[in-house]
Design a protein around this motif. Structure first.
Motif, PDB file in Angstrom:
ATOM      1  N   THR A 127      12.826  15.619 -20.629  1.00 31.71           N
ATOM      2  CA  THR A 127      13.741  15.441 -20.186  1.00 31.71           C
ATOM      3  C   THR A 127      13.555  15.753 -18.571  1.00 31.71           C
ATOM      4  O   THR A 127      14.021  14.883 -17.632  1.00 31.71           O
ATOM      5  N   HIS A 128      12.708  16.759 -18.373  1.00 35.22           N
ATOM      6  CA  HIS A 128      12.515  16.964 -16.962  1.00 35.22           C
ATOM      7  C   HIS A 128      11.797  15.886 -16.153  1.00 35.22           C
ATOM      8  O   HIS A 128      12.106  15.613 -15.126  1.00 35.22           O
ATOM      9  N   SER A 129      10.858  15.250 -17.207  1.00 34.42           N
ATOM     10  CA  SER A 129       9.948  14.030 -16.545  1.00 34.42           C
ATOM     11  C   SER A 129      10.838  12.943 -16.124  1.00 34.42           C
ATOM     12  O   SER A 129      11.157  12.366 -15.069  1.00 34.42           O
ATOM     13  N   ARG A 130      11.982  12.667 -17.096  1.00 33.35           N
ATOM     14  CA  ARG A 130      13.232  11.581 -16.794  1.00 33.35           C
ATOM     15  C   ARG A 130      14.037  11.905 -15.726  1.00 33.35           C
ATOM     16  O   ARG A 130      14.196  10.843 -14.818  1.00 33.35           O
ATOM     17  N   ARG A 131      14.328  13.145 -15.345  1.00 34.58           N
ATOM     18  CA  ARG A 131      15.013  13.403 -14.347  1.00 34.58           C
ATOM     19  C   ARG A 131      14.322  13.306 -13.066  1.00 34.58           C
ATOM     20  O   ARG A 131      15.147  12.897 -12.046  1.00 34.58           O
ATOM     21  N   THR A 132      13.141  13.831 -12.957  1.00 33.60           N
ATOM     22  CA  THR A 132      12.328  13.675 -11.838  1.00 33.60           C
ATOM     23  C   THR A 132      12.074  12.121 -11.360  1.00 33.60           C
ATOM     24  O   THR A 132      12.257  12.006 -10.141  1.00 33.60           O
ATOM     25  N   CYS A 133      11.854  11.365 -12.344  1.00 32.72           N
ATOM     26  CA  CYS A 133      11.673   9.829 -12.148  1.00 32.72           C
ATOM     27  C   CYS A 133      13.157   9.200 -11.425  1.00 32.72           C
ATOM     28  O   CYS A 133      13.074   8.348 -10.770  1.00 32.72           O
ATOM     29  N   PHE A 134      14.194   9.790 -12.259  1.00 34.96           N
ATOM     30  CA  PHE A 134      15.397   9.052 -11.686  1.00 34.96           C
ATOM     31  C   PHE A 134      15.578   9.545 -10.084  1.00 34.96           C
ATOM     32  O   PHE A 134      16.351   8.772  -9.485  1.00 34.96           O
ATOM     33  N   ALA A 135      15.239  10.904  -9.753  1.00 37.66           N
ATOM     34  CA  ALA A 135      15.286  11.259  -8.729  1.00 37.66           C
ATOM     35  C   ALA A 135      14.759  10.420  -7.379  1.00 37.66           C
ATOM     36  O   ALA A 135      15.353  10.207  -6.345  1.00 37.66           O
ATOM     37  N   TYR A 136      13.655   9.934  -7.740  1.00 33.71           N
ATOM     38  CA  TYR A 136      12.921   8.971  -6.933  1.00 33.71           C
ATOM     39  C   TYR A 136      13.510   7.416  -7.152  1.00 33.71           C
ATOM     40  O   TYR A 136      13.512   6.958  -6.168  1.00 33.71           O
TER      41      TYR A 136
ATOM     42  N   LYS B 177       0.762  -1.134  -0.218  1.00 35.67           N
ATOM     43  CA  LYS B 177      -0.073   0.094   0.020  1.00 35.67           C
ATOM     44  C   LYS B 177       0.919   1.165   0.013  1.00 35.67           C
ATOM     45  O   LYS B 177       0.492   2.470  -0.712  1.00 35.67           O
ATOM     46  N   ALA B 178       2.061   1.058   0.597  1.00 33.40           N
ATOM     47  CA  ALA B 178       2.907   2.298   0.843  1.00 33.40           C
ATOM     48  C   ALA B 178       3.438   2.535  -0.648  1.00 33.40           C
ATOM     49  O   ALA B 178       3.920   3.642  -1.226  1.00 33.40           O
ATOM     50  N   LEU B 179       4.018   1.249  -1.278  1.00 29.48           N
ATOM     51  CA  LEU B 179       4.602   1.280  -2.665  1.00 29.48           C
ATOM     52  C   LEU B 179       3.451   1.781  -3.578  1.00 29.48           C
ATOM     53  O   LEU B 179       4.165   2.507  -4.445  1.00 29.48           O
ATOM     54  N   ARG B 180       2.488   1.641  -3.421  1.00 27.41           N
ATOM     55  CA  ARG B 180       1.366   2.028  -4.558  1.00 27.41           C
ATOM     56  C   ARG B 180       1.195   3.469  -4.503  1.00 27.41           C
ATOM     57  O   ARG B 180       1.283   4.064  -5.511  1.00 27.41           O
ATOM     58  N   LYS B 181       1.253   4.205  -3.268  1.00 26.66           N
ATOM     59  CA  LYS B 181       1.322   5.751  -3.465  1.00 26.66           C
ATOM     60  C   LYS B 181       2.628   6.238  -3.717  1.00 26.66           C
ATOM     61  O   LYS B 181       2.740   7.260  -4.324  1.00 26.66           O
ATOM     62  N   TYR B 182       3.658   5.406  -3.808  1.00 28.31           N
ATOM     63  CA  TYR B 182       5.020   6.104  -4.403  1.00 28.31           C
ATOM     64  C   TYR B 182       5.196   5.819  -5.621  1.00 28.31           C
ATOM     65  O   TYR B 182       5.577   6.656  -6.317  1.00 28.31           O
ATOM     66  N   VAL B 183       4.598   4.816  -6.434  1.00 28.73           N
ATOM     67  CA  VAL B 183       5.076   4.500  -7.660  1.00 28.73           C
ATOM     68  C   VAL B 183       4.104   5.163  -8.868  1.00 28.73           C
ATOM     69  O   VAL B 183       4.354   5.249  -9.905  1.00 28.73           O
ATOM     70  N   GLU B 184       2.894   5.070  -8.357  1.00 29.06           N
ATOM     71  CA  GLU B 184       1.652   5.469  -9.315  1.00 29.06           C
ATOM     72  C   GLU B 184       1.867   6.862  -9.907  1.00 29.06           C
ATOM     73  O   GLU B 184       1.676   7.135 -10.971  1.00 29.06           O
ATOM     74  N   PRO B 185       2.325   7.964  -9.027  1.00 28.77           N
ATOM     75  CA  PRO B 185       2.619   9.188  -9.612  1.00 28.77           C
ATOM     76  C   PRO B 185       3.783   8.903 -10.628  1.00 28.77           C
ATOM     77  O   PRO B 185       3.692   9.989 -11.470  1.00 28.77           O
ATOM     78  N   LEU B 186       4.732   8.348 -10.312  1.00 28.05           N
ATOM     79  CA  LEU B 186       5.852   8.191 -11.184  1.00 28.05           C
ATOM     80  C   LEU B 186       5.281   7.619 -12.641  1.00 28.05           C
ATOM     81  O   LEU B 186       5.944   8.024 -13.733  1.00 28.05           O
ATOM     82  N   LEU B 187       4.204   6.738 -12.703  1.00 28.19           N
ATOM     83  CA  LEU B 187       3.821   6.174 -13.962  1.00 28.19           C
ATOM     84  C   LEU B 187       3.096   7.249 -14.566  1.00 28.19           C
ATOM     85  O   LEU B 187       2.946   7.286 -15.787  1.00 28.19           O
ATOM     86  N   THR B 188       2.332   7.964 -13.767  1.00 22.19           N
ATOM     87  CA  THR B 188       1.513   9.049 -14.491  1.00 22.19           C
ATOM     88  C   THR B 188       2.501  10.101 -15.063  1.00 22.19           C
ATOM     89  O   THR B 188       2.432  10.623 -16.261  1.00 22.19           O
ATOM     90  N   LYS B 189       3.594  10.412 -14.583  1.00 25.02           N
ATOM     91  CA  LYS B 189       4.611  11.362 -14.994  1.00 25.02           C
ATOM     92  C   LYS B 189       5.435  10.717 -16.182  1.00 25.02           C
ATOM     93  O   LYS B 189       5.695  11.516 -17.146  1.00 25.02           O
ATOM     94  N   SER B 190       5.504   9.582 -16.502  1.00 25.31           N
ATOM     95  CA  SER B 190       6.163   8.791 -17.497  1.00 25.31           C
ATOM     96  C   SER B 190       5.493   8.783 -18.894  1.00 25.31           C
ATOM     97  O   SER B 190       5.778   8.700 -19.870  1.00 25.31           O
ATOM     98  N   LYS B 191       4.019   9.281 -18.995  1.00 28.92           N
ATOM     99  CA  LYS B 191       3.145   9.685 -20.146  1.00 28.92           C
ATOM    100  C   LYS B 191       3.558  10.880 -20.957  1.00 28.92           C
ATOM    101  O   LYS B 191       3.403  10.862 -22.025  1.00 28.92           O
ATOM    102  N   SER B 192       4.503  11.847 -20.053  1.00 29.43           N
ATOM    103  CA  SER B 192       4.937  12.795 -20.985  1.00 29.43           C
ATOM    104  C   SER B 192       6.573  12.497 -20.883  1.00 29.43           C
ATOM    105  O   SER B 192       7.150  12.943 -19.759  1.00 29.43           O
ATOM    106  N   ASP B 193       6.982  12.090 -22.174  1.00 33.59           N
ATOM    107  CA  ASP B 193       8.508  11.868 -22.231  1.00 33.59           C
ATOM    108  C   ASP B 193       9.373  13.072 -22.645  1.00 33.59           C
ATOM    109  O   ASP B 193       9.627  13.265 -23.612  1.00 33.59           O
TER     110      ASP B 193
END
Length: 208
Positions: A60-69, A42-58
């Motif tokens: 450089t900024h989105s990639r760097r944000t996801c890499f930070a997580y 349940k904790a992982l779901r809250k952590y990873v789902e925003p990253l999956l939403t951000k990956s819809k816009s490919d």
């Protein structure tokens, strides 16, 4: 007091919790399925789902944000190249938690957290139900009542015809009865007439 604090610390320090969720998110993206406890899932779901939403816009900024997580180049590459195309048309709800029982030893509730679009069995069931007749939660009592009303109308129509024909038959039969009754007195009068004639004959004979 912990009023309004919903975050589950999972018995770890902030840095340990963050590193654990980052590692689990990378494993979920790479392997599409992770077996863990329900609390961690349940904790992982809250952590990873925003990253999956951000990956819809490919971008450089989105990639760097996801890499930070995630802190993992391979998982970021997999996320933007493969997973994002799968979840492109899904408006949220990218993961599914399937409970698998309790762990021996500490009796912790176990589960499998997976990406929804990578479970072929579930997708096959969804497509089979969608191609079939659409099912609703309504009971369909109106359809039954309409059919029952049509059946009652169909049965009532012959009865109405019979009732309409019955008065006509009785009306046709009623005039015949008075005719018989009227004919009966005439017949009695005719029967009495010969008796009177015979009496008159007897009287003439006595007179002679």
């Amino acid at each position: 007091m912990r009023h309004g604090k919903k975050v589950n610390h999972l018995g770890r320090t902030a840095s340990h919790r963050k590193a654990m969720l980052s590692n689990m998110a990378s494993s979920l993206i790479l392997h599409k399925r992770v077996s863990t406890t329900v609390a961690k899932a349940k904790a992982l779901r809250k952590y990873v789902e925003p990253l999956l939403t951000k990956s819809k816009s490919d971008t450089t900024h989105s990639r760097r944000t996801c890499f930070a997580y995630l802190q993992n180049k391979e998982s970021v590459k997999e996320l933007f190249d493969e997973v994002s195309t799968k979840v492109a048309n899904r408006p949220g709800g990218y993961t599914r938690i399937l409970k698998t029982g309790y762990r021996l030893g500490d009796n912790a509730e176990m589960c499998v957290i997976e990406l929804v679009d990578y479970n072929e069995d579930m997708l096959a069931k969804d497509t089979s139900t969608s191609t079939g007749a659409k099912r609703t939660r309504r009971r369909g009592g109106s359809k039954k009542s309409d059919a029952a009303a049509a059946a009652t109308d169909a049965t009532a129509a012959p009865k109405a015809k019979d009732k309409a024909a019955a008065p006509a038959a009785t009306a046709a039969a009623e005039p015949a009865t008075p005719a018989k009754e009227e004919a009966a007195p005439e017949a009695t009068d005719a029967a009495d007439a010969p008796a009177e004639s015979t009496d008159s004959k007897d009287e003439t004979k006595d007179a002679q």
